[in-house]
Design an enzyme around this catalytic site. Structure first.
Site, PDB file in Angstrom:
ATOM      1  N   CYS A 124       6.268  79.941  31.316  1.00 37.34           N
ATOM      2  CA  CYS A 124       7.097  80.699  32.255  1.00 37.34           C
ATOM      3  C   CYS A 124       7.697  79.836  33.362  1.00 37.34           C
ATOM      4  O   CYS A 124       8.822  80.080  33.793  1.00 37.34           O
ATOM      5  CB  CYS A 124       6.299  81.881  32.809  1.00 37.34           C
ATOM      6  SG  CYS A 124       5.912  83.087  31.498  1.00 37.34           S
ATOM      7  N   HIS A 179       3.766  93.865  31.119  1.00 40.32           N
ATOM      8  CA  HIS A 179       4.041  94.394  29.785  1.00 40.32           C
ATOM      9  C   HIS A 179       3.538  95.824  29.626  1.00 40.32           C
ATOM     10  O   HIS A 179       2.430  96.155  30.073  1.00 40.32           O
ATOM     11  CB  HIS A 179       3.345  93.538  28.730  1.00 40.32           C
ATOM     12  CG  HIS A 179       3.766  92.098  28.717  1.00 40.32           C
ATOM     13  ND1 HIS A 179       5.081  91.710  28.606  1.00 40.32           N
ATOM     14  CD2 HIS A 179       3.042  90.940  28.785  1.00 40.32           C
ATOM     15  CE1 HIS A 179       5.143  90.377  28.612  1.00 40.32           C
ATOM     16  NE2 HIS A 179       3.929  89.891  28.733  1.00 40.32           N
ATOM     17  N   ASP A 217       4.076  84.235  38.179  1.00 38.42           N
ATOM     18  CA  ASP A 217       2.963  84.820  37.400  1.00 38.42           C
ATOM     19  C   ASP A 217       1.557  84.371  37.824  1.00 38.42           C
ATOM     20  O   ASP A 217       0.721  84.050  36.968  1.00 38.42           O
ATOM     21  CB  ASP A 217       3.130  84.492  35.906  1.00 38.42           C
ATOM     22  CG  ASP A 217       4.377  85.104  35.283  1.00 38.42           C
ATOM     23  OD1 ASP A 217       5.149  85.763  36.003  1.00 38.42           O
ATOM     24  OD2 ASP A 217       4.581  84.911  34.060  1.00 38.42           O
ATOM     25  N   LYS A 243       8.731  91.207  34.915  1.00 37.20           N
ATOM     26  CA  LYS A 243       9.440  90.809  33.698  1.00 37.20           C
ATOM     27  C   LYS A 243       8.572  91.077  32.479  1.00 37.20           C
ATOM     28  O   LYS A 243       7.355  91.186  32.588  1.00 37.20           O
ATOM     29  CB  LYS A 243       9.823  89.329  33.784  1.00 37.20           C
ATOM     30  CG  LYS A 243       8.630  88.411  33.925  1.00 37.20           C
ATOM     31  CD  LYS A 243       9.063  86.980  34.134  1.00 37.20           C
ATOM     32  CE  LYS A 243       7.909  86.027  34.249  1.00 37.20           C
ATOM     33  NZ  LYS A 243       7.017  85.968  33.094  1.00 37.20           N
ATOM     34  N   ASP A 294       4.290  89.030  35.315  1.00 37.09           N
ATOM     35  CA  ASP A 294       4.390  89.397  33.910  1.00 37.09           C
ATOM     36  C   ASP A 294       3.887  90.839  33.824  1.00 37.09           C
ATOM     37  O   ASP A 294       2.810  91.146  34.362  1.00 37.09           O
ATOM     38  CB  ASP A 294       3.496  88.439  33.107  1.00 37.09           C
ATOM     39  CG  ASP A 294       4.005  88.176  31.705  1.00 37.09           C
ATOM     40  OD1 ASP A 294       5.232  88.224  31.481  1.00 37.09           O
ATOM     41  OD2 ASP A 294       3.165  87.913  30.817  1.00 37.09           O
ATOM     42  N   HIS A 344       2.860  95.712  23.680  1.00 39.75           N
ATOM     43  CA  HIS A 344       4.069  94.893  23.773  1.00 39.75           C
ATOM     44  C   HIS A 344       4.230  93.998  22.536  1.00 39.75           C
ATOM     45  O   HIS A 344       3.240  93.539  21.952  1.00 39.75           O
ATOM     46  CB  HIS A 344       4.003  94.024  25.036  1.00 39.75           C
ATOM     47  CG  HIS A 344       5.269  93.284  25.315  1.00 39.75           C
ATOM     48  ND1 HIS A 344       5.400  91.928  25.109  1.00 39.75           N
ATOM     49  CD2 HIS A 344       6.471  93.725  25.764  1.00 39.75           C
ATOM     50  CE1 HIS A 344       6.635  91.571  25.449  1.00 39.75           C
ATOM     51  NE2 HIS A 344       7.300  92.625  25.850  1.00 39.75           N
ATOM     52  N   HIS A 354      -2.221  90.908  27.381  1.00 38.24           N
ATOM     53  CA  HIS A 354      -2.356  90.386  28.750  1.00 38.24           C
ATOM     54  C   HIS A 354      -1.352  91.084  29.663  1.00 38.24           C
ATOM     55  O   HIS A 354      -0.322  91.575  29.207  1.00 38.24           O
ATOM     56  CB  HIS A 354      -2.112  88.865  28.778  1.00 38.24           C
ATOM     57  CG  HIS A 354      -0.692  88.499  28.430  1.00 38.24           C
ATOM     58  ND1 HIS A 354      -0.239  88.438  27.133  1.00 38.24           N
ATOM     59  CD2 HIS A 354       0.370  88.225  29.211  1.00 38.24           C
ATOM     60  CE1 HIS A 354       1.042  88.119  27.129  1.00 38.24           C
ATOM     61  NE2 HIS A 354       1.452  87.990  28.382  1.00 38.24           N
TER      62      HIS A 354
HETATM   63 ZN   LIG Z   1       3.442  87.887  28.870  1.00 38.17          ZN
END
Ligand SMILES: [Zn+2]
Length: 207
Positions: free
Chosen positions: A156, A53, A13, A111, A51, A57, A86
């Site tokens: 993470c 989304h 990330d 993810k 990351d 989300h 984010h």
């Molecule tokens: Zn996130």
């Protein structure tokens, strides 16, 4: 430390929203880019996570009436910390950090794309059942030694490292190539990783 042909740099990330000035800035998050770039040039294999989304989300505080970022709520799968919006798919904040040398990455695994489930871990989503497919990919390719870098140490990176160990990978965390959101949380994360058998190295041990 001797390089093995199966050594894989797993970069978690390193995205604009997690850098200073971003939507969910990690203090000194940009400090990981230099070490990661040096490591990327030296490692046989490199895999990245992003990351990623959808808008609205379930991990976004903006989705929960009366809640604020960093509050905790109960979700069907357990406790969930809420975050500022984010890493929304396709936005500049979700892009890999400018300056990150990602050309040698063999796989970018995204993810957190299921609207109702978060995923700190590169391996297993927050429901602890849904797999991202990363363990299968690495196993099929015989990439058995993982070296973790990126953001954030206390979320993470931590969850990815613990799941890597649980999946049977030899796992290292590169301590100068990670940064955490919270100082106490970061200390606890390093302790939890150590208990799980994650070994600590520095980039100087590796390049
Ligand atoms: Zn996130």
């Amino acid at each position: 430390m001797r390089r093995e042909p199966t050594d894989t740099l797993l970069v978690i990330d390193v995205q604009t929203d997690f850098l200073p000035g971003g939507a969910l800035a990690v203090p000194e998050g940009d400090a990981v880019i230099g070490p990661i770039n040096r490591l990327a040039a030296a490692f046989p294999h490199m895999v990245l996570t992003q990351d990623w989304h959808p808008p609205g989300h379930a991990s976004f505080a903006s989705r929960h009436a009366g809640r604020r970022p960093f509050d905790t709520v109960a979700m069907a799968y357990g406790e969930q910390r809420l975050w500022p919006d984010h890493c929304v798919q396709g936005t500049p904040g979700a892009a890999l950090a400018p300056g990150l040398q990602a050309e040698r990455a063999e796989l970018v695994i995204r993810k957190g794309h299921h609207p109702g489930v978060d995923s700190y871990s590169a391996f297993l989503e927050a429901d602890r059942r849904t797999r991202t497919g990363l363990a299968g990919y690495l196993t099929e390719r015989g990439l058995t030694r993982l070296f973790l870098a990126g953001l954030a140490t206390d979320y993470c990176v931590l969850w990815s490292a613990l799941d890597a160990r649980a999946a049977g990978f030899e796992t290292y965390v590169i301590e100068d190539a990670v940064r955490g959101i919270d100082r106490d949380g970061t200390a606890q994360a390093f302790a939890a990783m150590e208990r799980a058998g994650v070994q600590r190295v520095t980039s100087a041990d590796l390049v």
